[in-house]
Design a protein around this motif. Structure first.
Motif, PDB file in Angstrom:
ATOM      1  N   MET A   1       0.852  -1.176   0.000  1.00 49.03           N
ATOM      2  CA  MET A   1       0.000   0.000   0.000  1.00 49.03           C
ATOM      3  C   MET A   1       0.897   1.238   0.000  1.00 49.03           C
ATOM      4  O   MET A   1       1.946   1.269   0.631  1.00 49.03           O
ATOM      5  CB  MET A   1      -0.888  -0.031   1.252  1.00 49.03           C
ATOM      6  N   ARG A   2       0.447   2.254  -0.707  1.00 49.94           N
ATOM      7  CA  ARG A   2       1.156   3.529  -0.737  1.00 49.94           C
ATOM      8  C   ARG A   2       0.420   4.487   0.194  1.00 49.94           C
ATOM      9  O   ARG A   2      -0.715   4.886  -0.100  1.00 49.94           O
ATOM     10  CB  ARG A   2       1.205   4.071  -2.157  1.00 49.94           C
ATOM     11  N   ILE A   3       1.057   4.812   1.310  1.00 46.00           N
ATOM     12  CA  ILE A   3       0.436   5.617   2.358  1.00 46.00           C
ATOM     13  C   ILE A   3       1.012   7.023   2.322  1.00 46.00           C
ATOM     14  O   ILE A   3       2.202   7.220   2.569  1.00 46.00           O
ATOM     15  CB  ILE A   3       0.661   4.983   3.744  1.00 46.00           C
ATOM     16  N   CYS A   4       0.163   7.985   2.020  1.00 45.79           N
ATOM     17  CA  CYS A   4       0.575   9.379   2.048  1.00 45.79           C
ATOM     18  C   CYS A   4       0.455   9.877   3.487  1.00 45.79           C
ATOM     19  O   CYS A   4      -0.571   9.663   4.144  1.00 45.79           O
ATOM     20  CB  CYS A   4      -0.314  10.214   1.130  1.00 45.79           C
ATOM     21  N   VAL A   5       1.507  10.517   3.965  1.00 44.02           N
ATOM     22  CA  VAL A   5       1.486  11.071   5.314  1.00 44.02           C
ATOM     23  C   VAL A   5       1.634  12.582   5.217  1.00 44.02           C
ATOM     24  O   VAL A   5       2.606  13.088   4.670  1.00 44.02           O
ATOM     25  CB  VAL A   5       2.602  10.461   6.189  1.00 44.02           C
ATOM     26  N   PHE A   6       0.629  13.283   5.736  1.00 38.46           N
ATOM     27  CA  PHE A   6       0.677  14.731   5.881  1.00 38.46           C
ATOM     28  C   PHE A   6       1.114  15.002   7.314  1.00 38.46           C
ATOM     29  O   PHE A   6       0.549  14.418   8.246  1.00 38.46           O
ATOM     30  CB  PHE A   6      -0.701  15.362   5.679  1.00 38.46           C
ATOM     31  N   CYS A   7       2.086  15.898   7.510  1.00 41.18           N
ATOM     32  CA  CYS A   7       2.546  16.162   8.874  1.00 41.18           C
ATOM     33  C   CYS A   7       3.425  17.394   8.936  1.00 41.18           C
ATOM     34  O   CYS A   7       3.814  17.958   7.916  1.00 41.18           O
ATOM     35  CB  CYS A   7       3.280  14.952   9.445  1.00 41.18           C
ATOM     36  N   SER A   8       3.779  17.747  10.140  1.00 39.95           N
ATOM     37  CA  SER A   8       4.574  18.934  10.414  1.00 39.95           C
ATOM     38  C   SER A   8       6.019  18.792   9.954  1.00 39.95           C
ATOM     39  O   SER A   8       6.616  17.721  10.048  1.00 39.95           O
ATOM     40  CB  SER A   8       4.567  19.205  11.920  1.00 39.95           C
ATOM     41  N   ALA A   9       6.566  19.915   9.496  1.00 40.92           N
ATOM     42  CA  ALA A   9       8.001  19.987   9.202  1.00 40.92           C
ATOM     43  C   ALA A   9       8.712  20.753  10.322  1.00 40.92           C
ATOM     44  O   ALA A   9       9.857  21.144  10.168  1.00 40.92           O
ATOM     45  CB  ALA A   9       8.238  20.668   7.858  1.00 40.92           C
ATOM     46  N   ARG A  26       8.021   2.776  11.266  1.00 42.89           N
ATOM     47  CA  ARG A  26       8.595   1.438  11.436  1.00 42.89           C
ATOM     48  C   ARG A  26       7.593   0.371  10.982  1.00 42.89           C
ATOM     49  O   ARG A  26       7.949  -0.558  10.256  1.00 42.89           O
ATOM     50  CB  ARG A  26       8.987   1.225  12.902  1.00 42.89           C
ATOM     51  N   TRP A  27       6.340   0.531  11.386  1.00 40.69           N
ATOM     52  CA  TRP A  27       5.298  -0.417  10.994  1.00 40.69           C
ATOM     53  C   TRP A  27       5.162  -0.442   9.465  1.00 40.69           C
ATOM     54  O   TRP A  27       5.070  -1.510   8.855  1.00 40.69           O
ATOM     55  CB  TRP A  27       3.962  -0.049  11.646  1.00 40.69           C
ATOM     56  N   MET A  28       5.149   0.742   8.852  1.00 37.00           N
ATOM     57  CA  MET A  28       5.025   0.817   7.394  1.00 37.00           C
ATOM     58  C   MET A  28       6.162   0.061   6.715  1.00 37.00           C
ATOM     59  O   MET A  28       5.929  -0.748   5.812  1.00 37.00           O
ATOM     60  CB  MET A  28       5.019   2.283   6.937  1.00 37.00           C
ATOM     61  N   GLY A  29       7.386   0.319   7.146  1.00 37.41           N
ATOM     62  CA  GLY A  29       8.540  -0.349   6.551  1.00 37.41           C
ATOM     63  C   GLY A  29       8.518  -1.848   6.760  1.00 37.41           C
ATOM     64  O   GLY A  29       8.784  -2.618   5.829  1.00 37.41           O
ATOM     65  N   LEU A 171      -5.227   3.197  14.402  1.00 35.02           N
ATOM     66  CA  LEU A 171      -4.636   3.596  13.119  1.00 35.02           C
ATOM     67  C   LEU A 171      -4.240   2.367  12.309  1.00 35.02           C
ATOM     68  O   LEU A 171      -4.566   2.260  11.123  1.00 35.02           O
ATOM     69  CB  LEU A 171      -3.425   4.499  13.338  1.00 35.02           C
ATOM     70  N   LEU A 172      -3.533   1.445  12.948  1.00 39.61           N
ATOM     71  CA  LEU A 172      -3.076   0.266  12.217  1.00 39.61           C
ATOM     72  C   LEU A 172      -4.257  -0.564  11.742  1.00 39.61           C
ATOM     73  O   LEU A 172      -4.225  -1.121  10.636  1.00 39.61           O
ATOM     74  CB  LEU A 172      -2.123  -0.548  13.082  1.00 39.61           C
ATOM     75  N   GLU A 173      -5.310  -0.634  12.546  1.00 37.40           N
ATOM     76  CA  GLU A 173      -6.520  -1.343  12.122  1.00 37.40           C
ATOM     77  C   GLU A 173      -7.153  -0.652  10.909  1.00 37.40           C
ATOM     78  O   GLU A 173      -7.549  -1.316   9.939  1.00 37.40           O
ATOM     79  CB  GLU A 173      -7.523  -1.414  13.272  1.00 37.40           C
TER      80      GLU A 173
END
Length: 177
Positions: A1-9, A26-29, A171-173
Motif C-alpha cells: 500500500m502507498r500511504i501518504c502522510v501529511f505532517c509537520s516539518a 517502522r510499521w510501514m517499513g 490507526l493500524l486497524e
C-alpha cells in the motif's frame, strides 16, 4: 500500500509526536508499505521517512522547487518527484497514494487535508483521510467538522471522508481494513 502522510516539518513540538510517528514509520517499513510524503528533511516528515527506510520500506518524496532551493530535501528518498509549487505537490501526493494519514501539523497539513477531502466530496477520488488524533491534537478540528456537518454544510457525513483514530492500534486497524 502507498500511504501518504501529511505532517509537520517543525522540530520544536511535543516529543511524543516524534515517537508515535517513528512507530508508524517502522510499521510501514516492516509491512512493505511505501511512504508518500512532502520530501522535506525536517520535523515529523524526516522522522517518518527515516523510520520507514530503517525498517526496509520505500519512500516517495514530492518536493517543491522552494524546498529544493532551501536545501531541505530529505536524504531518505527512494523516489524523488520534483514539482513547481504546493498545488502540484498535493495533486502528485494524491495521485501517488492509496490512503492519506494526517499526523499533527500546521497550515500546510490543513491545506493538504482539505484539498483531498474537498476533491473527494465532489467525486474526483474515493480516498479517505485518516486523522491520527495523537494526544487529542485534532480535537478542535474534529469539533469544527462535526459542527459544519450538523449545520448541513457537508455533503453526507464527516466519516464518509475523514476517519478519526485516537490510538496507534486504531490507526493500524484502519490501515489494514
Amino acid at each position: 500500500m502507498r500511504i501518504c502522510v501529511f505532517c509537520s516539518a517543525n522540530s520544536h513540538i511535543d516529543p511524543d509526536f516524534f515517537e508515535l510517528t517513528r512507530r508508524l514509520g517502522r510499521w510501514m517499513g516492516e509491512h512493505g508499505h511505501t511512504l508518500v510524503f512532502g520530501g522535506c528533511n525536517m520535523g515529523l516528515m524526516e522522522c517518518v521517512a527515516e523510520a520507514v527506510r530503517e525498517a526496509g520500506g520505500r519512500t516517495v518524496g514530492v518536493v517543491p522547487t522552494k524546498v529544493e532551493e532551501g536545501g531541505r530535501v530529505s536524504p531518505c528518498l527512494d523516489v524523488h518527484i520534483p514539482c513547481d509549487n504546493l498545488s502540484d505537490r498535493k495533486d502528485l501526493l494524491l495521485a501517488q497514494s492509496d490512503v492519506c494519514v494526517a499526523l499533527p501539523g500546521g497550515v500546510g497539513t490543513l491545506d493538504e487535508i482539505f484539498t483531498v477531502v474537498a476533491a473527494h466530496t465532489i467525486g474526483y477520488h474515493h480516498k479517505k483521510v485518516i486523522l491520527y488524533n495523537m494526544k487529542g491534537f485534532w480535537d478542535s478540528l474534529i469539533a469544527l467538522l462535526d459542527d459544519i456537518e450538523h449545520r448541513g454544510m457537508l455533503r453526507g457525513c464527516r466519516e464518509d471522508y475523514i476517519q478519526v483514530v485516537n490510538t496507534e492500534e486504531e490507526l493500524l486497524e484502519a490501515l489494514t481494513v
